[in-house]
Design a protein around this motif. Sequence first.
Motif, PDB file in Angstrom:
ATOM      1  N   PHE A 181      16.625   3.447  -8.446  1.00 15.69           N
ATOM      2  CA  PHE A 181      16.561   4.166  -7.140  1.00 15.69           C
ATOM      3  C   PHE A 181      15.353   3.480  -6.529  1.00 15.69           C
ATOM      4  N   LEU A 182      14.139   3.215  -7.396  1.00 16.91           N
ATOM      5  CA  LEU A 182      12.841   2.479  -7.031  1.00 16.91           C
ATOM      6  C   LEU A 182      13.468   1.056  -6.566  1.00 16.91           C
ATOM      7  N   ARG A 183      13.828   0.564  -7.426  1.00 16.49           N
ATOM      8  CA  ARG A 183      14.589  -1.012  -6.955  1.00 16.49           C
ATOM      9  C   ARG A 183      15.179  -0.765  -5.646  1.00 16.49           C
ATOM     10  N   ILE A 195      14.023  -3.191  -2.293  1.00 13.96           N
ATOM     11  CA  ILE A 195      14.798  -4.091  -1.312  1.00 13.96           C
ATOM     12  C   ILE A 195      15.003  -3.708   0.168  1.00 13.96           C
ATOM     13  N   ALA A 196      15.453  -2.304   0.072  1.00 15.12           N
ATOM     14  CA  ALA A 196      15.560  -1.547   1.799  1.00 15.12           C
ATOM     15  C   ALA A 196      14.378  -2.055   2.917  1.00 15.12           C
ATOM     16  N   ALA A 197      12.638  -1.648   1.867  1.00 15.26           N
ATOM     17  CA  ALA A 197      11.642  -2.360   2.292  1.00 15.26           C
ATOM     18  C   ALA A 197      11.423  -3.537   2.819  1.00 15.26           C
ATOM     19  N   CYS A 198      11.568  -4.200   2.163  1.00 17.11           N
ATOM     20  CA  CYS A 198      11.900  -5.934   2.200  1.00 17.11           C
ATOM     21  C   CYS A 198      12.598  -6.170   2.990  1.00 17.11           C
ATOM     22  N   ASP A 199      13.984  -5.745   2.992  1.00 17.53           N
ATOM     23  CA  ASP A 199      15.151  -6.003   3.963  1.00 17.53           C
ATOM     24  C   ASP A 199      14.473  -5.720   6.071  1.00 17.53           C
ATOM     25  N   VAL A 228      11.531  -5.383   6.355  1.00 17.01           N
ATOM     26  CA  VAL A 228      10.148  -5.819   6.687  1.00 17.01           C
ATOM     27  C   VAL A 228      10.958  -7.385   7.273  1.00 17.01           C
ATOM     28  N   ALA A 229      11.938  -8.036   6.500  1.00 15.64           N
ATOM     29  CA  ALA A 229      12.511  -9.243   6.356  1.00 15.64           C
ATOM     30  C   ALA A 229      12.536  -9.386   8.150  1.00 15.64           C
ATOM     31  N   GLY A 230      13.241  -8.098   8.553  1.00 12.61           N
ATOM     32  CA  GLY A 230      13.349  -8.045   9.961  1.00 12.61           C
ATOM     33  C   GLY A 230      12.525  -7.614  11.161  1.00 12.61           C
ATOM     34  N   TRP A 231      11.347  -7.234  10.920  1.00 12.71           N
ATOM     35  CA  TRP A 231      10.336  -7.620  11.790  1.00 12.71           C
ATOM     36  C   TRP A 231       9.900  -8.483  11.584  1.00 12.71           C
ATOM     37  N   ALA A 232       9.997  -9.908  10.355  1.00  7.96           N
ATOM     38  CA  ALA A 232       9.099 -11.050  10.925  1.00  7.96           C
ATOM     39  C   ALA A 232       9.543 -11.660  12.278  1.00  7.96           C
ATOM     40  N   PRO A 233      10.137 -12.412  11.551  1.00 10.74           N
ATOM     41  CA  PRO A 233      10.084 -12.732  13.114  1.00 10.74           C
ATOM     42  C   PRO A 233      10.106 -12.531  14.357  1.00 10.74           C
ATOM     43  N   GLY A 237       0.452  -1.037   0.394  1.00  6.82           N
ATOM     44  CA  GLY A 237      -0.252  -0.165   0.285  1.00  6.82           C
ATOM     45  C   GLY A 237       0.949   0.990  -0.052  1.00  6.82           C
ATOM     46  N   ALA A 238       1.149   1.123   0.899  1.00  4.96           N
ATOM     47  CA  ALA A 238       2.843   2.134   1.149  1.00  4.96           C
ATOM     48  C   ALA A 238       3.551   2.445  -0.800  1.00  4.96           C
TER      49      ALA A 238
END
Length: 65
Positions: free
Chosen positions: A32-34, A38-42, A44-49, A3-4
């Motif tokens: 830049f968008l790539r 990637i930074a956003a996915c990283d 979120v991946a850090g928050w997931a556990p 959404g963001a």
Amino acid sequence: MRGAFGHLFRVMKERAGEHFDRLMGDGRVGEFLRKVSIAACDKVAGWAPAAAGRGQRIGRTGRRC
């Protein structure tokens, strides 16, 4: 996150107006968008556990920790 990113894209399209297609065709913008994606996915991946562990604790106790 989706959404963001969608909101960011809509605002960019709105502000760029008739120049949007040219903007998106610029390799620097794509890069830049790539990197942002990637930074956003990283992040979120850090928050997931932590979120998964919290969900398991709530499930075992039936209440929030």
